[in-house]
Enzyme design. Sequence first.
Site, PDB file in Angstrom:
ATOM      1  N   LYS A   1       0.839  -1.205   0.000  1.00 36.45           N
ATOM      2  CA  LYS A   1       0.000   0.000   0.000  1.00 36.45           C
ATOM      3  C   LYS A   1       0.876   1.258   0.000  1.00 36.45           C
ATOM      4  O   LYS A   1       0.598   2.220  -0.714  1.00 36.45           O
ATOM      5  CB  LYS A   1      -0.942  -0.025   1.213  1.00 36.45           C
ATOM      6  CG  LYS A   1      -2.054  -1.054   1.026  1.00 36.45           C
ATOM      7  CD  LYS A   1      -2.781  -1.446   2.304  1.00 36.45           C
ATOM      8  CE  LYS A   1      -3.660  -2.667   2.008  1.00 36.45           C
ATOM      9  NZ  LYS A   1      -4.274  -3.256   3.190  1.00 36.45           N
TER      10      LYS A   1
ATOM     11  N   GLN B   1      -5.329  -1.802   9.228  1.00 39.76           N
ATOM     12  CA  GLN B   1      -4.958  -3.115   8.702  1.00 39.76           C
ATOM     13  C   GLN B   1      -5.524  -4.214   9.603  1.00 39.76           C
ATOM     14  O   GLN B   1      -5.278  -4.219  10.809  1.00 39.76           O
ATOM     15  CB  GLN B   1      -3.419  -3.219   8.608  1.00 39.76           C
ATOM     16  CG  GLN B   1      -2.929  -4.494   7.963  1.00 39.76           C
ATOM     17  CD  GLN B   1      -3.327  -4.608   6.480  1.00 39.76           C
ATOM     18  OE1 GLN B   1      -3.250  -3.641   5.728  1.00 39.76           O
ATOM     19  NE2 GLN B   1      -3.788  -5.782   6.073  1.00 39.76           N
TER      20      GLN B   1
ATOM     21  N   ASP C   1     -11.892   1.993   3.243  1.00 42.84           N
ATOM     22  CA  ASP C   1     -12.042   0.537   3.170  1.00 42.84           C
ATOM     23  C   ASP C   1     -13.520   0.143   3.103  1.00 42.84           C
ATOM     24  O   ASP C   1     -13.841  -1.018   2.825  1.00 42.84           O
ATOM     25  CB  ASP C   1     -11.406  -0.109   4.410  1.00 42.84           C
ATOM     26  CG  ASP C   1     -10.210  -0.972   4.056  1.00 42.84           C
ATOM     27  OD1 ASP C   1     -10.047  -1.286   2.867  1.00 42.84           O
ATOM     28  OD2 ASP C   1      -9.454  -1.332   4.979  1.00 42.84           O
TER      29      ASP C   1
END
Length: 292
Positions: free
Chosen positions: A50, A94, A117
């Site tokens: 990322k 994460q 997300d």
Amino acid sequence: METMLLKGAVVRDTVFAELREQVVAAPRPPGLAVVLVGDDPASQIYVGHKEKGCETVGFHHVTHRLPTDTTEEDLLALITALNRDPAIDGILIQLPLPVGIDQSLILRTVDPRKDVDGFHPENLGLLVAGTPSFVPCTPKGILRLLTHYEIPVAHQRVTIVGRSVIVGRPLALLLSLKRAVGNATVTVCHSGTTDLAAETRRADIVVAAMGAARFLGPDHLSAGTTVIDVGINRVEAPERKRGYRLVGDVDAEAVKGHVAALTPVPGGIGPMTIAMLLENTFEAMARREGLA
Ligand code: NAP
């Protein structure tokens, strides 16, 4: 039958090139904050990808690497600070978080406008309502890949194996929306499914999101099926320097020549997920700047 490989890495490069151009024309670079708690080796690799993606497209980015024993309170304080930080448009936590941290509480503390997300209940609720805002990156990437390769979705039978809130469930919602890249007849399978092979064999498109190495083989898939392999599993490979290799949930070698199309692992859905994360982050910046 020759199996077409659906190369997410190629589509990712196209998305990155478009984003680079958009960043140059934007009032400021989008900002992404990544929060990594603990030392899970796979998570560290994903976060590295990322960061590299942000560098490639010219985003501002910051990664907060926190020790495994970080308290829920400290994590909540960091997210609250990132919610207020004007240079940050997107916040990515994460997953998985270490045991003892309430994942659901953490995800709903992220400002929904920075929830790139798409895991905040507000964004998941909008998806259920049929008016999606930020869509989870892996399902979004799957739709984009199918679009790129001109694989029809509407009126097709799609069987998804896996019902996680990250992949299977949001993908099922997206595919069943009455949209051009949707309008499919969707079946969702899980460990409670009685005859998995019967469900996968009657599908035009099978999506494997199980986390079970090479589980689906020719017996599960009819000739001519399009297969999207989301799984990323480590299997021992003593001949390799690092001692392991990555494989999907599909036995790729066994189904090649049998199915019509297949996403490779690695190089299939993984790169698409990152491309969609960066696209969502650009979108978050554009909305905050009143451009979208
Ligand atoms: P997850 O939360 O562990 O969910 C797995 C799902 O598969 C569950 O719904 C489970 O059923 C179902 N399942 C497992 N074994 C099964 C079996 N034998 N028969 C039928 N159903 C079965 O996994 P996830 O987070 O969605 O991830 C799935 C895989 O995708 C993992 O390998 C992960 O690393 C990978 N992944 C890849 C990307 C990417 O960008 N490429 C992104 C996310 C995840 P139950 O609900 O009944 O337990």
